[in-house]
Design an enzyme around this catalytic site. Structure first.
Site, short mmCIF file in Angstrom:
data_model
loop_
_atom_site.label_atom_id
_atom_site.label_comp_id
_atom_site.label_asym_id
_atom_site.label_seq_id
_atom_site.Cartn_x
_atom_site.Cartn_y
_atom_site.Cartn_z
N ASP A 100 -43.09 61.44 -46.56
CA ASP A 100 -43.81 60.18 -46.72
C ASP A 100 -44.51 59.78 -45.41
O ASP A 100 -43.87 59.71 -44.36
CB ASP A 100 -42.80 59.09 -47.12
CG ASP A 100 -43.42 57.91 -47.83
OD1 ASP A 100 -44.64 57.73 -47.73
OD2 ASP A 100 -42.68 57.17 -48.49
N ASP A 101 -45.82 59.51 -45.49
CA ASP A 101 -46.57 58.97 -44.35
C ASP A 101 -46.50 59.86 -43.11
O ASP A 101 -46.19 59.39 -42.01
CB ASP A 101 -46.08 57.57 -44.00
CG ASP A 101 -46.72 56.50 -44.88
OD1 ASP A 101 -47.23 56.84 -45.95
OD2 ASP A 101 -46.71 55.32 -44.49
N CYS B 158 -49.38 56.67 -51.24
CA CYS B 158 -48.08 57.03 -51.79
C CYS B 158 -48.04 57.05 -53.32
O CYS B 158 -47.70 58.07 -53.93
CB CYS B 158 -47.01 56.11 -51.25
SG CYS B 158 -47.49 54.38 -51.16
N ARG C 33 -47.82 60.43 -55.86
CA ARG C 33 -46.66 60.72 -56.71
C ARG C 33 -47.06 60.86 -58.17
O ARG C 33 -46.56 61.73 -58.88
CB ARG C 33 -45.61 59.62 -56.52
CG ARG C 33 -44.85 59.79 -55.23
CD ARG C 33 -44.16 58.53 -54.74
NE ARG C 33 -43.34 58.85 -53.58
CZ ARG C 33 -43.82 59.10 -52.36
NH1 ARG C 33 -45.12 59.02 -52.14
NH2 ARG C 33 -43.02 59.41 -51.35
N LYS D 114 -37.52 58.73 -53.64
CA LYS D 114 -38.45 57.64 -53.97
C LYS D 114 -39.22 57.93 -55.25
O LYS D 114 -39.82 58.99 -55.40
CB LYS D 114 -39.40 57.47 -52.78
CG LYS D 114 -40.55 56.51 -52.96
CD LYS D 114 -41.32 56.41 -51.64
CE LYS D 114 -42.62 55.63 -51.77
NZ LYS D 114 -43.31 55.48 -50.47
N HIS E 121 -41.53 55.17 -57.24
CA HIS E 121 -42.76 54.45 -56.89
C HIS E 121 -43.96 54.77 -57.78
O HIS E 121 -45.08 54.86 -57.32
CB HIS E 121 -43.12 54.72 -55.42
CG HIS E 121 -43.87 53.58 -54.80
ND1 HIS E 121 -44.63 53.72 -53.65
CD2 HIS E 121 -44.00 52.27 -55.16
CE1 HIS E 121 -45.17 52.58 -53.31
NE2 HIS E 121 -44.80 51.67 -54.22
N HIS F 260 -42.07 57.15 -43.29
CA HIS F 260 -42.72 55.87 -43.58
C HIS F 260 -42.06 54.77 -42.76
O HIS F 260 -40.86 54.81 -42.49
CB HIS F 260 -42.57 55.57 -45.08
CG HIS F 260 -43.44 54.48 -45.61
ND1 HIS F 260 -43.34 53.17 -45.21
CD2 HIS F 260 -44.42 54.51 -46.54
CE1 HIS F 260 -44.22 52.43 -45.87
NE2 HIS F 260 -44.90 53.23 -46.68
N ASP G 167 -47.27 63.02 -48.66
CA ASP G 167 -47.98 62.22 -49.66
C ASP G 167 -49.31 61.66 -49.18
O ASP G 167 -50.15 61.27 -49.99
CB ASP G 167 -47.08 61.09 -50.19
CG ASP G 167 -46.79 60.00 -49.15
OD1 ASP G 167 -47.05 60.23 -47.94
OD2 ASP G 167 -46.31 58.93 -49.55
N ASN G 168 -49.51 61.56 -47.89
CA ASN G 168 -50.80 61.13 -47.32
C ASN G 168 -50.78 61.45 -45.84
O ASN G 168 -49.78 61.98 -45.32
CB ASN G 168 -51.08 59.64 -47.55
CG ASN G 168 -49.91 58.73 -47.28
OD1 ASN G 168 -49.36 58.10 -48.20
ND2 ASN G 168 -49.50 58.63 -46.03
N LYS H 94 -54.05 57.46 -43.69
CA LYS H 94 -53.62 56.98 -45.00
C LYS H 94 -54.59 55.90 -45.49
O LYS H 94 -55.05 55.07 -44.70
CB LYS H 94 -52.21 56.41 -44.87
CG LYS H 94 -51.66 55.68 -46.08
CD LYS H 94 -50.30 55.10 -45.74
CE LYS H 94 -49.71 54.29 -46.89
NZ LYS H 94 -48.38 53.73 -46.55
#
Length: 593
Positions: free
Chosen positions: A62-63, A100, A104, A157, A159, A261, A363-364, A442
């Site tokens: 994540d991130d 995010c 997903r 996660k 989301h 993140h 994710d980004n 992002k």
């Protein structure tokens, strides 16, 4: 099946036969064998096919930026991911969706995010592409693989559906168990404290990390909950229990870490490893990353520029504080890598390692958001100033107001990142380092926002060890790959005979085998930021009213030389392609900031 006694009788007759009679006998034996052969081999063949179908593990971070793991150039220690890359395949031009929730949705469904209903975040904007949750015209990988005999697990996660912290049990129709997963442990919402995450859930039941009988605090490191470890421990638990209970079936496991993140939270022992590692500052760290990336071959000097970081993006007055933010960020990534090592070890100890495809991606790009950086600057209180929370308290805030033992949660430059009472992001300067040497972050669909490492490792199925794969790919390819490898059937209808959108991706299996895949183009839109890539050319714009820019990615992946005026015919063609995509994929009419 022909009984053995019948064959025995025929053999006994053979010495007494000759000429035509013997020829007829031989033909009869051959015919009987041919008739019996399918029955002789069918059961073993079906069993072999079941065993040969690989387990599939998709691990999503994540991130994180393109250069944040060791085998893509980072100084952060990621020996497990580096080993998977050394014995597998590294993609150098793989893409996510820049945010995010859309990522997903895209990964899970094999569709562009608007087609799955998640064109932005978790709010309903009144248009089909922007309902803020998975719709009923898409299916998840779990929903596709489970009918094919796979067991399906998720740790981490989710989301991809709204979570109302005022009525957290109001609607579970899009929770993991209702979208194809046999087991689930993790958070329904997105960001949150690593020490006390909001919306923590086991299967369909909300739980408190402080009073969970299935994962008691005394069983955890230092007797305290840390979400990265919890995600790892439940992933390894699912692998072990699958081996004990369903060893005759393959499995799909989706591991969705929240590292790295914001907030910057990590264990002190992991942070200590990076103390002083970033003393040289943003530019020096970025320069060394750039050189390592060149040495590794994940980028080349002919198509990238390591442009300097503007002074306005750097923290000057509170350097010790911002340096600490990056030390904690590195510790978060390191901790995740340690966890992936435990997942690998659980596969080896249960004999499932060789026939498991592991894919790692992000994710980004790096996140330049300033969450918690400019708020009230409060020093830590000497003693707790608030009443402790009961162990069974269900924490529902993305940013908790207090720790469980009563300390107020703080932001600003007096909040030295790491402990539970801090809530700080690592900022634009370090995000630029994470995205070395690409533009933006992002949210945006320039290369810095959408470029992700992809490591693919499968001892039995990928013979290309340590190689780099330059073919452009996208998240939508992960559904197609899972369908291809599993032999599952992607449905035309589902969810009560709803028509399901066709897959958008291409299976990566040919690339695993050194072959090629055909693809016309890859598309993006998020918050009006939009792009299309066809071959080496990429057309990209910032915001719904931003001008289109054209880049030849093979020569300018850092996106420094806009060719839109020089090559208007190519720009026009790509604009037309993007418009057609936007109309068919439900990007319009809801596109806006």
């Amino acid at each position: 099946m022909l009984p053995f006694t019948a064959f025995e009788s025929l053999v006994r007759m053979t010495p007494h036969l000759c000429g035509r009679s013997l020829n007829r006998l031989v033909k009869l034996i051959i015919a009987l064998i041919v008739m019996a052969l399918p029955q002789l081999v069918e059961a073993p063949r079906l069993h072999a096919e079941s065993n040969e179908r690989p387990n599939i593990i998709y691990i999503l971070a994540d991130d994180m930026g393109f250069s944040d793991i060791g085998c893509y150039g980072s100084e952060i220690e990621t020996p497990v991911l580096d080993s998977l890359a050394e014995n597998g395949l590294r993609f150098t031009q793989f893409y996510n969706t820049a945010r995010c929730c859309p990522t997903r949705a895209s990964l899970l469904t094999g569709l562009y995010p608007h087609q799955a209903g998640v064109g932005h975040m978790m709010e309903d904007r009144g248009h089909d592409g922007y309902r803020g949750q998975l719709n009923r015209r898409c299916v998840t990988i779990a929903e596709v693989l489970r009918p094919a005999g796979y067991r399906t697990y998720l740790s981490g996660k989710w989301h991809v559906t709204p979570f109302n912290n005022k009525a957290p049990d109001a609607d579970k129709s899009n929770w993991p168990r209702q979208r194809g997963f046999d087991r689930f442990y993790g958070t329904i919402h997105g960001a949150g404290s690593f020490w006390d995450p909001n919306s923590l859930t086991r299967d369909n039941t909300r739980i408190s990390p402080a009073s969970d009988p299935e994962y008691p605090l005394e069983s955890q490191v230092d007797g305290e909950f840390y979400y990265t470890d919890a995600i790892t421990d439940h992933a390894t638990r699912f692998i072990r229990e699958h081996h004990e209970e369903s060893a005759d079936k393959p499995f799909f496991l989706y591991v969705a870490y929240t590292a790295a993140h914001w907030p910057m939270h990590a264990r002190e022992r992991d942070i200590a490893k990076y103390e002083g590692r970033y003393d040289a500052g943003y530019d020096a760290i970025r320069d060394s990353r750039y050189q390592r990336m060149l040495d590794l071959g994940v980028i080349d000097a002919d198509s990238t520029v390591n442009w300097p970081i503007p002074d306005s993006w750097k923290v000057k007055n509170h350097w010790e504080w911002d340096k600490r933010n990056m030390e904690v960020y590195a510790a978060m990534v390191d901790s995740m890598d340690q966890g992936i090592g435990k997942i690998v070890q659980s596969l080896k100890s249960t004999g499932q390692y060789d026939n498991t495809l592991i894919c790692f991606l992000q994710d980004n790009g790096g996140c330049a958001e300033g969450f918690g950086r400019n708020g009230k600057h409060s020093p830590r209180a000497a003693e707790p100033t608030l009443a402790p929370l009961p162990a069974d308290h269900l924490q529902m805030d993305m940013a908790p107001k207090q720790t469980r033992d009563g300390y107020p949660v703080r932001g600003g430059h007096q909040a030295m990142a790491g402990p539970a009472d801090t809530y700080v992001a690592y900022g634009r300067g370090w995000a630029t380092v994470s995205n070395t040497p690409f533009r933006e972050y992002k949210h945006w669909v320039h290369e810095g926002g959408i470029s992700t490492p992809l490591i693919a490792h499968w001892p039995r199925g990928i013979s290309r060890h340590g190689e780099l794969e330059p073919t452009p790919g996208h998240l939508v390819d992960l559904m197609a790959t899972a369908v291809d490898l599993s032999g599952a059937e992607y449905p035309e209808t589902f969810h009560g005979d709803n028509e399901i959108h066709s897959m958008e991706g291409r299976s990566l299996k040919p690339l695993f085998e050194g072959q090629s895949i055909d693809r016309e183009a890859i598309f993006w839109e998020h918050e009006g930021n939009r792009a299309v890539r066809a071959g080496d050319y990429k057309l990209v714009a910032k915001g719904p009213k931003g001008a289109w820019e054209l880049y030849d990615i093979s020569r300018d992946r850092s996106e420094q030389n806009d060719l839109s005026q020089e090559k208007p015919e190519i720009a026009e063609k790509l604009m037309s392609m993007w418009q057609e995509y936007a109309e068919r994929a439900f990007v319009l009419p809801g596109m806006r900031k």
